[in-house]
Design a protein around this motif. Structure first.
Motif: not given
Length: 125
Positions: A69-70, A64-67, A50-52
């Motif tokens: 942030r969460i 990752t950037e997405k991970g 999930n690209d996290l």
């Protein structure tokens, strides 16, 4: 993508571990969270898909950037809620334990109000 509470906990653990040490592996996550290696492996595979997170050739795990942030949002909730509970007189260990349960379900509106309340009351003391 809807991120589950379990995934949020893994991401938060990776963030915390990456602040404490230079390298994070699945075994570090297992030790930190008290989970078995197979359980963590399944989670790592899902988060990677999930690209996290990213996992390199040496099995080092990075957000990752997405991970990130969460993870940062969950970690902020955890620390702010724990701080609010301690401000009310709850002992540190209980406050952090309870904050972990609360951080996933509290509404953004309520969380914002708690942050504002805490900010205004901690600056007065």
């Amino acid at each position: 993508m809807n991120v589950t509470e379990a995934v949020e906990n893994y991401l938060e653990a990776i963030l915390v571990l990456s602040q404490r040490q230079t390298e994070v592996r699945a075994t570090d996550i297992c030790a930190h969270m008290g989970y078995s290696r197979p359980t963590a492996s399944i989670a790592v595979k899902g988060m990677k898909g999930n690209d996290l997170i990213q996992v390199d050739d040496h099995n080092l795990i990075t957000l990752t950037e997405k991970g990130r942030r969460i993870a940062a949002a969950i970690y902020e909730r955890h620390t702010v809620l724990a701080s609010a509970l301690m401000h009310l007189g709850v002992d540190k260990e209980t406050a952090f334990s309870d904050a972990c349960k609360m951080e996933h379900d509290i509404s953004e509106a309520t969380f914002t109000c708690i942050k504002q309340f805490l900010a205004s009351h901690t600056h007065q003391n």
